[in-house]
Scaffold this motif. Structure first.
Motif, PDB file in Angstrom:
ATOM      1  N   ALA A   2      27.801 -14.235  63.305  1.00 36.94           N
ATOM      2  CA  ALA A   2      28.831 -14.216  64.347  1.00 36.94           C
ATOM      3  C   ALA A   2      29.173 -12.791  64.769  1.00 36.94           C
ATOM      4  O   ALA A   2      29.602 -12.553  65.883  1.00 36.94           O
ATOM      5  CB  ALA A   2      30.075 -14.947  63.857  1.00 36.94           C
ATOM      6  N   ILE A   5      27.599 -10.712  68.027  1.00 37.44           N
ATOM      7  CA  ILE A   5      28.215 -10.687  69.352  1.00 37.44           C
ATOM      8  C   ILE A   5      29.193  -9.507  69.450  1.00 37.44           C
ATOM      9  O   ILE A   5      29.239  -8.807  70.458  1.00 37.44           O
ATOM     10  CB  ILE A   5      28.890 -12.047  69.672  1.00 37.44           C
ATOM     11  N   ASP A   6      29.926  -9.245  68.360  1.00 35.76           N
ATOM     12  CA  ASP A   6      30.840  -8.083  68.362  1.00 35.76           C
ATOM     13  C   ASP A   6      30.058  -6.781  68.496  1.00 35.76           C
ATOM     14  O   ASP A   6      30.498  -5.845  69.169  1.00 35.76           O
ATOM     15  CB  ASP A   6      31.677  -8.053  67.070  1.00 35.76           C
ATOM     16  N   GLY A 199      36.359 -16.699  78.146  1.00 34.21           N
ATOM     17  CA  GLY A 199      36.222 -15.936  76.907  1.00 34.21           C
ATOM     18  C   GLY A 199      34.800 -15.873  76.419  1.00 34.21           C
ATOM     19  O   GLY A 199      33.869 -16.251  77.136  1.00 34.21           O
ATOM     20  N   ASN A 200      34.652 -15.423  75.165  1.00 34.91           N
ATOM     21  CA  ASN A 200      33.333 -15.135  74.629  1.00 34.91           C
ATOM     22  C   ASN A 200      32.609 -14.127  75.510  1.00 34.91           C
ATOM     23  O   ASN A 200      31.487 -14.347  75.968  1.00 34.91           O
ATOM     24  CB  ASN A 200      32.497 -16.402  74.464  1.00 34.91           C
ATOM     25  N   PHE A 203      30.268 -14.632  78.697  1.00 39.05           N
ATOM     26  CA  PHE A 203      29.772 -16.011  78.720  1.00 39.05           C
ATOM     27  C   PHE A 203      30.583 -16.867  79.688  1.00 39.05           C
ATOM     28  O   PHE A 203      30.023 -17.645  80.453  1.00 39.05           O
ATOM     29  CB  PHE A 203      29.852 -16.616  77.317  1.00 39.05           C
ATOM     30  N   PHE A 271      24.006 -18.662  70.964  1.00 36.57           N
ATOM     31  CA  PHE A 271      24.894 -17.503  71.130  1.00 36.57           C
ATOM     32  C   PHE A 271      25.620 -17.163  69.836  1.00 36.57           C
ATOM     33  O   PHE A 271      26.040 -16.041  69.620  1.00 36.57           O
ATOM     34  CB  PHE A 271      25.923 -17.778  72.234  1.00 36.57           C
ATOM     35  N   PHE A 273      28.677 -18.031  68.803  1.00 37.92           N
ATOM     36  CA  PHE A 273      30.080 -17.664  68.902  1.00 37.92           C
ATOM     37  C   PHE A 273      30.776 -18.251  67.687  1.00 37.92           C
ATOM     38  O   PHE A 273      30.350 -19.289  67.195  1.00 37.92           O
ATOM     39  CB  PHE A 273      30.706 -18.263  70.162  1.00 37.92           C
ATOM     40  N   GLY A 279      25.324 -22.527  73.184  1.00 35.92           N
ATOM     41  CA  GLY A 279      26.076 -22.530  74.444  1.00 35.92           C
ATOM     42  C   GLY A 279      25.119 -22.706  75.609  1.00 35.92           C
ATOM     43  O   GLY A 279      23.943 -22.318  75.533  1.00 35.92           O
ATOM     44  N   ARG A 327      25.523 -14.916  81.709  1.00 38.07           N
ATOM     45  CA  ARG A 327      25.075 -15.623  80.492  1.00 38.07           C
ATOM     46  C   ARG A 327      23.644 -15.254  80.134  1.00 38.07           C
ATOM     47  O   ARG A 327      23.314 -15.080  78.959  1.00 38.07           O
ATOM     48  CB  ARG A 327      25.163 -17.127  80.706  1.00 38.07           C
TER      49      ARG A 327
END
Ligand code: ATP
Length: 458
Positions: A2, A5-6, A199-200, A203, A271, A273, A279, A327
């Protein structure tokens, strides 16, 4: 994981792919701006899509319609009545959610839908169970007013999809382009949706770019064409380097199809998330003859096709591959990001971050690096950079240790670094370093354009 993504969010900001919008004012929630590298990558993506979907084919033409269409369009298309999402609010912490998203996340985690619906779910924010209000439909249309008055007569909508501009122009394109079904009309551009929970990162945003193509076919041939476009769209991603293990198809259950759809299949990307692994990347829908018929009826202009040879008149069915630019960009960034090892100046192995982007997507194609900042090397390297710039997006960088400059280019996915060193002054050759293998090759200056040209195709 996870946290990848950060990593991408922070790399994007640090290197100039994507910045938080209006950050000097504390930021505009869930809105993002594309920086110098981001805009290059985004344009590369769109160019690849346009070539693959439009100019590379004989049966698809392009269009660029307005963002704000006649309000009647959205009434006829069904958007005013039905383009809405079920909104629920947690009565403990007052956070709002899309009820369908909460249920989908539950199903993904438990392998089955919640028996009692929302009553079975814990609030992802405060953790309380059964605290959700009865869902209410919330319109996804963003509206504005045109002209000096702000009454209901001046309401206009920002398009939530580019497709309707294609349908309303169907008759004109048919006449002027001399195409006949099976053929398609494609368009890229901004769309707007009043998302309940944006959000995300990029995305889900309220303002975003779409790449859509409506492919008009004879009724009865629609199922075959849908399969054809599903295959084409899958191949577009994999050809640009996306790894198939991170992709899958999601078939929309019949009872959840949009009002116009006979069948919709989404390409999903892993993805990862927090909360959900997969997603939607893009949807390939069979929109039937719904839109053309609805507009024919509402406008009084019959949007049909008259087949002269067969002396038949029919309303085409429509297959629609609809993708999001943001995306796709996020998926390609996540997919390309790896960490490996490279030797430092002393030959000791160190961690290296590489964006293994396909060279067609990479924002910078070649970095020209004089070995050191020097009265002889720098002008030579600058001249070379200026030459190469006629063909590609080039970065020139002469600040700092060469190893660190290589690392910077690896991190943004630059396929080639060209180093001008002291030998260059004698042998008129440069060292070309390839990003993924880190292999270096000596190439003479009169061959360098051809060398890079052979490797940077498309
Ligand atoms: P979702 O279920 O994620 O809301 P959707 O099914 O409503 O998406 P479509 O109407 O099929 O999306 O739109 C086509 C494509 O447009 C999506 O696959 C996605 O890539 C992109 N897209 C849609 N909504 C957004 C958004 N709010 N932000 C960014 N991209 C979007």
């Amino acid at each position: 994981a996870a946290d990848k993504i950060d990593t991408i969010v922070s790399l994007s900001k640090r290197r100039g792919f994507v910045y938080p919008c209006s950050e000097i004012y504390g930021g505009q929630k869930a809105a993002w701006d594309y920086g110098p590298l981001g805009v290059e990558m985004k344009e590369n993506l769109k160019r690849q899509w346009w070539r693959y979907m439009v100019t590379g084919r004989e049966d698809v033409v392009g269009l660029d319609s307005s963002v704000i269409l006649a309000p009647d369009v959205w009434v006829a298309s069904g958007h005013v009545a039905t383009f809405s999402d079920p909104l629920t609010e947690c009565t403990s912490c007052h956070k709002r959610y899309r009820a369908d998203h909460l249920e989908e996340a539950y199903e993904e985690k438990h392998g089955k839908p919640p028996v009692n619906g929302l009553a079975d779910l814990n609030c992802p924010n405060c953790g309380n169970k059964g605290t959700f209000t009865e869902p209410k439909q919330f319109s996804g249309l963003l509206s504005t007013h045109l002209g000096p008055t702000q009454d209901s007569g001046s309401v206009a909508y920002l398009r939530p999809e580019t497709a309707q501009g294609i349908f309303t122009n169907f008759g004109q394109v048919l006449q002027t382009s001399r195409k006949k079904p099976p053929f398609g009309i494609a368009q890229m551009g901004k769309s707007f949706r009043n998302e309940i929970t944006p959000g995300n990162f990029i995305f889900r945003t309220r303002e975003f770019e779409q790449m859509e193509m409506e492919f008009f076919v004879k009724p009865g041939e629609d199922e075959e064409w849908q399969q054809y476009w599903m295959d084409q769209r899958w191949n577009w991603y994999t050809d640009l380097g996306m790894r198939e293990e991170n992709m899958r198809w999601f078939e929309h259950p019949k009872e959840k199809l949009s009002h116009y759809s006979k069948r919709t299949a989404d390409i999903e990307y892993r993805f990862r998330f927090g909360g959900s692994e997969w997603g939607e990347l893009e949807g390939v829908a069979n929109r039937t003859d719904y839109d053309l018929k609805a507009h024919s009826e509402a406008s009084g202009t019959d949007l049909h096709f008259y087949d002269q040879e067969a002396n038949e008149r029919w309303t085409p069915y429509v297959i629609e591959p609809a993708a999001g630019v943001g995306r796709a960009m996020l998926a390609f960034l996540l997919d390309a990001y790896i960490e490996d090892e490279a030797p430092n100046a002393k030959g000791v192995m160190e961690k290296r971050t590489v964006m293994r982007l396909d060279h067609r997507l990479a924002p910078v194609k070649v970095a020209v690096l004089p070995l050191s900042r020097n009265a002889q090397l720098s002008p030579k390297a600058k001249g070379l950079a200026a030459d190469l710039r006629k063909n590609w997006n080039i970065e020139f960088d002469d600040a700092g240790a060469i190893g660190r400059r290589y690392r910077r280019q690896d991190e943004i996915g630059t396929p080639f670094c060209v180093t001008v060193d002291f030998d260059t002054l004698d042998d008129n050759a440069v060292t070309v370093r390839e990003r993924d293998t880190m292999k270096q090759e000596r190439v003479s200056l009169d061959q360098i354009q051809a060398y890079l040209g052979a490797r940077l195709i498309g």
